[in-house]
Design a protein around this motif. Structure first.
Motif, PDB file in Angstrom:
ATOM      1  N   PRO A 176      77.444  20.203  44.802  1.00 35.05           N
ATOM      2  CA  PRO A 176      76.009  20.070  44.534  1.00 35.05           C
ATOM      3  C   PRO A 176      75.748  19.034  43.445  1.00 35.05           C
ATOM      4  CG  PRO A 176      76.879  21.993  43.418  1.00 35.05           C
ATOM      5  CD  PRO A 176      78.008  21.436  44.247  1.00 35.05           C
ATOM      6  N   LYS A 177      74.557  18.453  43.492  1.00 29.91           N
ATOM      7  CA  LYS A 177      74.138  17.521  42.448  1.00 29.91           C
ATOM      8  C   LYS A 177      73.322  18.227  41.375  1.00 29.91           C
ATOM      9  CE  LYS A 177      74.017  13.506  45.555  1.00 29.91           C
ATOM     10  NZ  LYS A 177      74.519  14.224  46.737  1.00 29.91           N
ATOM     11  N   LEU A 178      72.594  19.274  41.782  1.00 33.74           N
ATOM     12  CA  LEU A 178      71.721  19.994  40.857  1.00 33.74           C
ATOM     13  C   LEU A 178      71.941  21.489  41.003  1.00 33.74           C
ATOM     14  CD1 LEU A 178      68.374  18.034  41.417  1.00 33.74           C
ATOM     15  CD2 LEU A 178      70.082  17.634  39.632  1.00 33.74           C
ATOM     16  N   LEU A 179      71.899  22.205  39.867  1.00 30.54           N
ATOM     17  CA  LEU A 179      71.988  23.658  39.857  1.00 30.54           C
ATOM     18  C   LEU A 179      70.692  24.233  39.301  1.00 30.54           C
ATOM     19  CD1 LEU A 179      75.560  24.417  38.405  1.00 30.54           C
ATOM     20  CD2 LEU A 179      74.900  24.025  40.784  1.00 30.54           C
ATOM     21  N   LEU A 180      70.166  25.255  39.964  1.00 28.83           N
ATOM     22  CA  LEU A 180      69.036  26.028  39.464  1.00 28.83           C
ATOM     23  C   LEU A 180      69.554  27.429  39.164  1.00 28.83           C
ATOM     24  CD1 LEU A 180      65.998  26.289  38.849  1.00 28.83           C
ATOM     25  CD2 LEU A 180      65.654  26.927  41.254  1.00 28.83           C
ATOM     26  N   PHE A 196      86.457  31.904  42.310  1.00 28.82           N
ATOM     27  CA  PHE A 196      85.777  31.809  43.604  1.00 28.82           C
ATOM     28  C   PHE A 196      84.499  30.982  43.477  1.00 28.82           C
ATOM     29  CE2 PHE A 196      88.327  35.709  44.083  1.00 28.82           C
ATOM     30  CZ  PHE A 196      89.003  35.390  45.257  1.00 28.82           C
ATOM     31  N   LEU A 197      83.760  31.157  42.373  1.00 35.71           N
ATOM     32  CA  LEU A 197      82.547  30.369  42.184  1.00 35.71           C
ATOM     33  C   LEU A 197      82.899  28.909  41.895  1.00 35.71           C
ATOM     34  CD1 LEU A 197      79.488  30.338  42.057  1.00 35.71           C
ATOM     35  CD2 LEU A 197      79.625  30.910  39.623  1.00 35.71           C
ATOM     36  N   GLU A 198      83.945  28.679  41.113  1.00 35.38           N
ATOM     37  CA  GLU A 198      84.381  27.308  40.844  1.00 35.38           C
ATOM     38  C   GLU A 198      84.748  26.590  42.143  1.00 35.38           C
ATOM     39  OE1 GLU A 198      87.583  27.708  38.084  1.00 35.38           O
ATOM     40  OE2 GLU A 198      86.273  27.647  36.319  1.00 35.38           O
ATOM     41  N   ARG A 199      85.479  27.280  43.015  1.00 31.20           N
ATOM     42  CA  ARG A 199      85.869  26.672  44.280  1.00 31.20           C
ATOM     43  C   ARG A 199      84.662  26.455  45.176  1.00 31.20           C
ATOM     44  NH1 ARG A 199      88.980  22.937  46.054  1.00 31.20           N
ATOM     45  NH2 ARG A 199      89.792  23.260  48.180  1.00 31.20           N
ATOM     46  N   GLN A 200      83.702  27.359  45.117  1.00 28.82           N
ATOM     47  CA  GLN A 200      82.479  27.226  45.897  1.00 28.82           C
ATOM     48  C   GLN A 200      81.716  25.972  45.487  1.00 28.82           C
ATOM     49  OE1 GLN A 200      78.576  30.026  46.588  1.00 28.82           O
ATOM     50  NE2 GLN A 200      80.527  31.036  46.252  1.00 28.82           N
ATOM     51  N   VAL A 201      81.646  25.740  44.175  1.00 25.82           N
ATOM     52  CA  VAL A 201      80.966  24.555  43.664  1.00 25.82           C
ATOM     53  C   VAL A 201      81.732  23.297  44.061  1.00 25.82           C
ATOM     54  CG1 VAL A 201      80.361  23.316  41.547  1.00 25.82           C
ATOM     55  CG2 VAL A 201      79.832  25.746  41.748  1.00 25.82           C
ATOM     56  N   ALA A 202      83.050  23.345  43.952  1.00 26.94           N
ATOM     57  CA  ALA A 202      83.864  22.179  44.292  1.00 26.94           C
ATOM     58  C   ALA A 202      83.729  21.806  45.766  1.00 26.94           C
ATOM     59  CB  ALA A 202      85.324  22.450  43.948  1.00 26.94           C
ATOM     60  N   LEU A 203      83.639  22.807  46.648  1.00 27.94           N
ATOM     61  CA  LEU A 203      83.534  22.548  48.081  1.00 27.94           C
ATOM     62  C   LEU A 203      82.127  22.098  48.479  1.00 27.94           C
ATOM     63  CD1 LEU A 203      85.624  25.572  49.428  1.00 27.94           C
ATOM     64  CD2 LEU A 203      86.279  23.155  49.515  1.00 27.94           C
ATOM     65  N   ALA A 204      81.103  22.661  47.858  1.00 25.50           N
ATOM     66  CA  ALA A 204      79.721  22.311  48.203  1.00 25.50           C
ATOM     67  C   ALA A 204      79.285  20.993  47.564  1.00 25.50           C
ATOM     68  CB  ALA A 204      78.773  23.430  47.778  1.00 25.50           C
ATOM     69  N   GLY A 240      86.005  21.552  37.020  1.00 25.37           N
ATOM     70  CA  GLY A 240      86.534  20.194  37.048  1.00 25.37           C
ATOM     71  C   GLY A 240      85.530  19.127  37.408  1.00 25.37           C
ATOM     72  N   VAL A 241      84.244  19.484  37.573  1.00 27.08           N
ATOM     73  CA  VAL A 241      83.212  18.496  37.883  1.00 27.08           C
ATOM     74  C   VAL A 241      82.081  18.627  36.868  1.00 27.08           C
ATOM     75  CG1 VAL A 241      83.754  18.442  40.331  1.00 27.08           C
ATOM     76  CG2 VAL A 241      82.081  20.091  39.486  1.00 27.08           C
ATOM     77  N   THR A 242      81.293  17.558  36.724  1.00 28.92           N
ATOM     78  CA  THR A 242      80.136  17.563  35.825  1.00 28.92           C
ATOM     79  C   THR A 242      78.873  17.737  36.648  1.00 28.92           C
ATOM     80  OG1 THR A 242      81.261  16.100  34.251  1.00 28.92           O
ATOM     81  CG2 THR A 242      78.871  16.262  34.080  1.00 28.92           C
ATOM     82  N   LEU A 243      78.034  18.663  36.228  1.00 33.02           N
ATOM     83  CA  LEU A 243      76.837  19.018  36.980  1.00 33.02           C
ATOM     84  C   LEU A 243      75.622  19.002  36.067  1.00 33.02           C
ATOM     85  CD1 LEU A 243      78.416  22.133  38.687  1.00 33.02           C
ATOM     86  CD2 LEU A 243      77.958  19.992  39.864  1.00 33.02           C
ATOM     87  N   SER A 244      74.459  18.772  36.662  1.00 21.16           N
ATOM     88  CA  SER A 244      73.190  18.903  35.947  1.00 21.16           C
ATOM     89  C   SER A 244      72.570  20.241  36.332  1.00 21.16           C
ATOM     90  CB  SER A 244      72.240  17.758  36.312  1.00 21.16           C
ATOM     91  OG  SER A 244      72.747  16.521  35.843  1.00 21.16           O
ATOM     92  N   ALA A 245      72.216  21.025  35.325  1.00 24.20           N
ATOM     93  CA  ALA A 245      71.703  22.378  35.573  1.00 24.20           C
ATOM     94  C   ALA A 245      70.489  22.659  34.720  1.00 24.20           C
ATOM     95  CB  ALA A 245      72.789  23.413  35.299  1.00 24.20           C
ATOM     96  N   ILE A 289      71.973  21.058  46.480  1.00 19.66           N
ATOM     97  CA  ILE A 289      71.263  21.964  45.566  1.00 19.66           C
ATOM     98  C   ILE A 289      71.880  23.345  45.673  1.00 19.66           C
ATOM     99  CG2 ILE A 289      69.046  23.029  44.992  1.00 19.66           C
ATOM    100  CD1 ILE A 289      67.679  20.657  46.390  1.00 19.66           C
ATOM    101  N   MET A 290      72.251  23.918  44.535  1.00 18.17           N
ATOM    102  CA  MET A 290      72.708  25.307  44.494  1.00 18.17           C
ATOM    103  C   MET A 290      71.771  26.114  43.615  1.00 18.17           C
ATOM    104  SD  MET A 290      76.899  25.388  44.360  1.00 18.17           S
ATOM    105  CE  MET A 290      76.929  27.180  44.553  1.00 18.17           C
TER     106      MET A 290
END
Length: 298
Positions: free
Chosen positions: A225-229, A215-223, A260-265, A148-149
């Motif tokens: 997450p399955k869901l974004l709030l 930096f945010l893209e890399r943060q998401v790629a490393l973490a 480069g990834v698909t997320l649910s937000a 979760i992010m």
């Protein structure tokens, strides 16, 4: 609309704090004032003050020549010696947000193989002007393995002072919001779109957003997450696109591609907006319940 007479002392204090952060410097005055005319007059006065003395005296000399009245001779003045502009301090280099800066940011971000390395890369990156005016680089905090992010817009004065996202009163409210659906600050990953507080809490420019994006893209790629709030207008527009308000973008799950990834937000109101307008807490609660239901279905 909530009237001041209907608010209690904490709500009024929160509203005034919000106005101060937004740059409001005066209340409604007794008489209407044309701020545009005042600003134009100030610009004209500043331009006249910066003009050389010969340029300022020329209109008067032309008028004297036209009327034939030379008037008393003015004392001869020596032109002031031009002063060289002082160079900026070595500790705060001025960076131009351009394509080269974006490329440098992308290289620095993609070189990181962990969130800790990314934090170090962001702390040593000097290609964005926003860093020069900020006290701290505000990096993510919490549990990156949670899936979760929670993403806000940019650091405010409290975040900038403490060096962590969602500090102060807005952080306390966010803690209560997360607690209401069985989550905690330590059990999610908290971060912001922009890691440095902009001067005067202004909106970042498009170039500044482009520099911070890798930096945010890399943060998401490393973490991973399955869901974004997403909290507030700025993150919702950043991820969803468009120029809608949070009221038109909130309360709806969207699948987005980012880094480069698909997320649910899903987007909801920022805690600061809820402090300023407590009546909107009902809307945020609806969004949080939707988030809880989606989380339970994982």
């Amino acid at each position: 609309m909530n009237l001041a007479k209907d608010m209690d002392a904490p709500e009024l204090a929160a509203l005034l704090h919000f106005y101060a952060d937004a740059g409001v410097e005066w209340l409604v005055e007794d008489e209407p004032a044309d701020r545009f005319a005042q600003f134009a007059a100030q610009k004209a006065a500043q331009a006249d003050a910066r003009a050389p003395a010969s340029a300022r005296q020329q209109p008067a000399q032309n008028e004297q020549a036209r009327t034939g009245d030379a008037g008393p001779a003015a004392p001869k003045r020596t032109a002031p010696t031009a002063r060289a502009a002082a160079p900026p301090p070595a500790s705060a280099p001025v960076s131009v947000p351009d394509e080269q800066a974006v490329a440098s940011a992308r290289f620095a971000a993609e070189s990181a193989r962990s969130l800790e390395e990314l934090k170090t890369a962001l702390g040593t990156f000097n290609g964005c002007n926003l860093k020069n005016g900020a006290r701290n680089t505000v990096f993510a905090s919490g549990d990156p393995a949670s899936g979760i992010m929670v993403i806000g817009p940019m650091p405010n004065a409290d975040d900038d002072r403490d060096g962590i996202p969602f500090s102060g009163r807005q952080g306390q409210l966010l803690d209560r919001m997360l607690g209401a659906i069985g989550l905690s600050r330590d059990g999610v990953l908290l971060t912001n779109v922009i890691p440095w507080r902009p001067p005067g809490n202004r909106m970042p420019s498009q170039a500044e957003m482009d520099i911070c994006r890798p930096f945010l893209e890399r943060q998401v790629a490393l973490a991973e997450p399955k869901l974004l709030l997403l909290l507030g207008n700025f993150p919702a527009r950043f991820f969803f696109g468009g120029n809608g308000t949070i009221h038109s973008m909130r309360g709806e799950w969207r699948d987005i591609g980012f880094g480069g990834v698909t997320l649910s937000a899903i987007a909801t109101l920022h805690p600061q907006e809820l402090l300023a307008a407590p009546a909107n807490k009902a809307l945020a609660w609806q969004d949080l319940l939707m988030f809880k239901m989606r989380l339970s279905a994982q």
